[in-house]
Scaffold this motif. Structure first.
Motif, PDB file in Angstrom:
ATOM      1  N   HIS A 212       0.833  -1.207   0.000  1.00 49.63           N
ATOM      2  CA  HIS A 212       0.000   0.000   0.000  1.00 49.63           C
ATOM      3  C   HIS A 212       0.867   1.257   0.000  1.00 49.63           C
ATOM      4  N   ARG A 213       0.472   2.223  -0.798  1.00 51.59           N
ATOM      5  CA  ARG A 213       1.132   3.527  -0.825  1.00 51.59           C
ATOM      6  C   ARG A 213       0.119   4.666  -0.632  1.00 51.59           C
ATOM      7  N   ARG A 214      -1.099   4.415  -0.984  1.00 49.32           N
ATOM      8  CA  ARG A 214      -2.165   5.398  -0.785  1.00 49.32           C
ATOM      9  C   ARG A 214      -2.853   5.044   0.529  1.00 49.32           C
ATOM     10  N   ILE A 215      -2.264   5.489   1.649  1.00 48.65           N
ATOM     11  CA  ILE A 215      -2.694   5.083   2.993  1.00 48.65           C
ATOM     12  C   ILE A 215      -3.305   6.284   3.716  1.00 48.65           C
ATOM     13  N   ALA A 216      -4.544   6.154   4.117  1.00 46.01           N
ATOM     14  CA  ALA A 216      -5.216   7.208   4.880  1.00 46.01           C
ATOM     15  C   ALA A 216      -5.134   6.888   6.367  1.00 46.01           C
ATOM     16  N   THR A 217      -5.358   7.902   7.172  1.00 44.15           N
ATOM     17  CA  THR A 217      -5.464   7.674   8.613  1.00 44.15           C
ATOM     18  C   THR A 217      -6.571   8.534   9.189  1.00 44.15           C
ATOM     19  N   ILE A 218      -7.320   7.964  10.135  1.00 44.79           N
ATOM     20  CA  ILE A 218      -8.363   8.686  10.873  1.00 44.79           C
ATOM     21  C   ILE A 218      -7.851   8.849  12.291  1.00 44.79           C
ATOM     22  N   THR A 219      -7.614  10.085  12.702  1.00 44.88           N
ATOM     23  CA  THR A 219      -6.962  10.352  13.981  1.00 44.88           C
ATOM     24  C   THR A 219      -7.979  10.447  15.112  1.00 44.88           C
ATOM     25  N   GLY A 220      -7.434  10.578  16.319  1.00 47.10           N
ATOM     26  CA  GLY A 220      -8.257  10.921  17.469  1.00 47.10           C
ATOM     27  C   GLY A 220      -8.289  12.432  17.618  1.00 47.10           C
ATOM     28  N   GLU A 221      -8.757  12.896  18.757  1.00 49.77           N
ATOM     29  CA  GLU A 221      -8.808  14.341  18.997  1.00 49.77           C
ATOM     30  C   GLU A 221      -7.390  14.902  19.049  1.00 49.77           C
ATOM     31  N   ALA A 276      -5.825   1.702   1.725  1.00 47.56           N
ATOM     32  CA  ALA A 276      -5.778   1.234   3.119  1.00 47.56           C
ATOM     33  C   ALA A 276      -6.098   2.391   4.043  1.00 47.56           C
ATOM     34  N   ILE A 277      -6.701   2.077   5.182  1.00 37.94           N
ATOM     35  CA  ILE A 277      -7.039   3.094   6.183  1.00 37.94           C
ATOM     36  C   ILE A 277      -6.510   2.654   7.539  1.00 37.94           C
ATOM     37  N   PHE A 278      -5.700   3.511   8.155  1.00 36.89           N
ATOM     38  CA  PHE A 278      -5.200   3.286   9.513  1.00 36.89           C
ATOM     39  C   PHE A 278      -6.121   4.043  10.468  1.00 36.89           C
ATOM     40  N   CYS A 279      -6.985   3.313  11.155  1.00 34.87           N
ATOM     41  CA  CYS A 279      -7.863   3.893  12.178  1.00 34.87           C
ATOM     42  C   CYS A 279      -7.105   3.912  13.496  1.00 34.87           C
ATOM     43  N   GLN A 280      -7.037   5.076  14.131  1.00 35.30           N
ATOM     44  CA  GLN A 280      -6.152   5.189  15.286  1.00 35.30           C
ATOM     45  C   GLN A 280      -6.761   4.692  16.588  1.00 35.30           C
ATOM     46  N   ASN A 281      -7.925   4.072  16.521  1.00 35.46           N
ATOM     47  CA  ASN A 281      -8.389   3.194  17.595  1.00 35.46           C
ATOM     48  C   ASN A 281      -9.446   2.248  17.026  1.00 35.46           C
ATOM     49  N   ASP A 282      -9.778   1.218  17.764  1.00 35.66           N
ATOM     50  CA  ASP A 282     -10.663   0.173  17.247  1.00 35.66           C
ATOM     51  C   ASP A 282     -12.105   0.647  17.091  1.00 35.66           C
ATOM     52  N   ARG A 283     -12.527   1.571  17.940  1.00 33.55           N
ATOM     53  CA  ARG A 283     -13.903   2.060  17.810  1.00 33.55           C
ATOM     54  C   ARG A 283     -14.072   2.844  16.510  1.00 33.55           C
ATOM     55  N   THR A 284     -13.044   3.596  16.160  1.00 35.86           N
ATOM     56  CA  THR A 284     -13.056   4.283  14.869  1.00 35.86           C
ATOM     57  C   THR A 284     -13.171   3.263  13.739  1.00 35.86           C
ATOM     58  N   ALA A 285     -12.466   2.142  13.886  1.00 35.47           N
ATOM     59  CA  ALA A 285     -12.484   1.106  12.853  1.00 35.47           C
ATOM     60  C   ALA A 285     -13.875   0.493  12.688  1.00 35.47           C
ATOM     61  N   ILE A 286     -14.652   0.427  13.766  1.00 32.56           N
ATOM     62  CA  ILE A 286     -16.018  -0.105  13.668  1.00 32.56           C
ATOM     63  C   ILE A 286     -16.837   0.745  12.698  1.00 32.56           C
ATOM     64  N   GLY A 287     -16.766   2.067  12.854  1.00 27.66           N
ATOM     65  CA  GLY A 287     -17.471   2.960  11.945  1.00 27.66           C
ATOM     66  C   GLY A 287     -16.928   2.887  10.534  1.00 27.66           C
ATOM     67  N   ALA A 367      -2.596  -7.757   0.598  1.00 27.86           N
ATOM     68  CA  ALA A 367      -1.776  -7.085  -0.402  1.00 27.86           C
ATOM     69  C   ALA A 367      -2.651  -6.324  -1.388  1.00 27.86           C
ATOM     70  N   VAL A 368      -2.089  -5.241  -1.918  1.00 28.82           N
ATOM     71  CA  VAL A 368      -2.786  -4.486  -2.954  1.00 28.82           C
ATOM     72  C   VAL A 368      -2.881  -5.354  -4.204  1.00 28.82           C
ATOM     73  N   ALA A 369      -4.012  -5.266  -4.887  1.00 21.76           N
ATOM     74  CA  ALA A 369      -4.171  -6.018  -6.135  1.00 21.76           C
ATOM     75  C   ALA A 369      -3.071  -5.623  -7.111  1.00 21.76           C
ATOM     76  N   PRO A 370      -2.556  -6.580  -7.906  1.00 25.45           N
ATOM     77  CA  PRO A 370      -1.465  -6.283  -8.848  1.00 25.45           C
ATOM     78  C   PRO A 370      -1.784  -5.095  -9.748  1.00 25.45           C
ATOM     79  N   GLY A 371      -0.800  -4.185  -9.830  1.00 24.02           N
ATOM     80  CA  GLY A 371      -0.954  -3.014 -10.687  1.00 24.02           C
ATOM     81  C   GLY A 371      -1.789  -1.911 -10.105  1.00 24.02           C
ATOM     82  N   ARG A 372      -2.218  -2.056  -8.820  1.00 25.04           N
ATOM     83  CA  ARG A 372      -3.080  -1.045  -8.222  1.00 25.04           C
ATOM     84  C   ARG A 372      -2.480  -0.513  -6.940  1.00 25.04           C
ATOM     85  N   THR A 373      -1.593   0.477  -7.049  1.00 29.81           N
ATOM     86  CA  THR A 373      -1.007   1.090  -5.865  1.00 29.81           C
ATOM     87  C   THR A 373      -1.868   2.247  -5.376  1.00 29.81           C
ATOM     88  N   HIS A 374      -2.849   2.673  -6.204  1.00 28.49           N
ATOM     89  CA  HIS A 374      -3.759   3.735  -5.789  1.00 28.49           C
ATOM     90  C   HIS A 374      -5.158   3.155  -5.632  1.00 28.49           C
TER      91      HIS A 374
END
Length: 379
Positions: A212-221, A276-287, A367-374
């Motif tokens: 993964h190269r296009r990685i998002a993150t959802i932060t806390g406060e 990919a999405i990095f949720c910075q806690n598990d409750r965020t990941a539920i949503g 893993a990201v599907a072949p040829g799909r880094t975005h």
């Protein structure tokens, strides 16, 4: 069948009831000693010796820890089963106080207390707990009530990881004080916190290792140190992998499932979605899960998701959530271990100890599907 024989040595039992000041601190082997000998973290030692479920450690690592513990003479009779905590703490006397600002609404506090209890009970000591709510009037009264019961040490915990201005009554205590999940600017007390920057870095690096190269993150406060540090770790991992930081992939949340849902909807509306999405806690990941499923996307086939905290719900999501463990159990054990570490001369300055947040790999990352880094292009 003959009656069981009591093999306890009265002299040994008496030695276990001595106060720390009456004991040579070098005569007891700690988890820190084992970690140094085994070349791993104290948290890893704790997980191996306590046979903690859900931790994916290699057999080589487990064998190395057990061999180091045996070599140092660390409670060898319990190695055969590894079914319960085998740390053999000796020398603490009687009662340990544990003051925490929030208890009823926080699983982290309960886990830390359990870690301290396990370590204390191995020496026959009791942990007394008081919830203070950080109240300026009731907190000193609660701590005074603990000291009147003859506690030999105090563990002082805050739920949110942060720097505190320690009240004067902590400095005035004539017993050891250990800070758990907090620290002071003057380093006047031994303190332990989670290594949040390393945790955020490890989580992001895990996604990068899957392509993964296009990685998002959802932060806390953002005012919270844990949110700040996990974001720092995220950015460090990207920089190390030569992946440019993209501010539109960082969405502020508030640790709740509803915030995770809203943030994910926002990310899916981007012209170039994340893979990919990095949720910075598990409750965020539920949503996050709910928003992805409503959009008809599959986890992890379309988008991988990783959480943080390893709450009980994480293993019951579908698919089970890859996440990181907050080391509060190990932190509670560490706090008890520090009660036998000699104090530095004079007033003394104690370094802040940071314990790693081990990654628990489950089924939400692929893993990201072949040829799909975005990501998929939004319609």
């Amino acid at each position: 069948m003959s009656e069981p024989t009591d093999l306890r040595d009265p002299a040994l039992e008496a030695s276990r009831r001595r106060k720390p000041s009456a004991k040579n601190p070098k005569s007891r082997v700690t988890m820190t000693d084992i970690a140094r000998a085994a070349g791993c973290s104290q948290a890893t030692v704790s997980f191996v010796l306590n046979n903690t479920p859900g931790i994916r450690l290699s057999q080589q690592t487990r064998d190395r820890v057990i061999e180091a513990a045996r070599g140092l003479g660390y409670a060898p009779p319990a190695f055969s089963a590894l079914r319960s905590p085998i740390a053999s703490f000796e020398g603490l006397d009687g009662v340990i106080g544990f003051a925490v600002d929030q208890l009823a609404t926080s699983p982290e506090a309960v886990v830390a207390i359990e870690g301290a209890r396990q370590a204390s009970w191995n020496a026959g000591n009791v942990v007394l707990v008081a919830q203070t709510l950080g109240d300026s009037v009731m907190e000193p009264r609660a701590i005074a009530a603990l000291t009147k019961r003859g506690i030999s040490a105090l563990i002082y915990m805050t739920i949110f990881t942060r720097e505190i201005a320690a009240p004067d009554y902590l400095y005035d205590l004539d017993i050891p004080v250990i800070l758990l999940n907090c620290y002071t600017a003057d380093y006047a007390f031994p303190a332990v916190v989670p290594s949040e920057i390393a945790g955020g870095q490890s989580s992001t690096r895990h996604l990068i290792s899957h392509g993964h190269r296009r990685i998002a993150t959802i932060t806390g406060e953002p005012w919270m140190q844990a949110a700040q540090d996990r974001l720092k770790g995220y950015r460090r991992a990207l920089a190390t992998a030569d992946i440019p930081f993209d501010a539109e992939l960082v969405v502020e949340g508030d640790w709740s499932a509803s915030a995770g849902y809203a943030a994910t909807v926002k990310l899916l509306a981007l012209k170039d979605r994340p893979t990919a999405i990095f949720c910075q806690n598990d409750r965020t990941a539920i949503g996050c899960y709910e928003a992805l499923k409503e959009a008809g996307l599959h986890i992890p086939g379309d988008i991988s998701v990783i959480g943080y905290d390893d709450e009980e719900i994480a293993r019951h999501l579908f698919p089970p959530l890859t996440t990181s463990i907050l080391p509060h159990m190990a932190m509670g054990q560490w706090a008890i271990e520090q009660l036998e570490v000699p104090a530095p001369p004079g007033r003394g300055r104690y370094p802040i100890t940071k314990l790693e947040c081990p990654l628990v790999e489950r089924e939400s990352v692929s893993a990201v599907a072949p040829g799909r880094t975005h990501g998929l292009t939004a319609s």
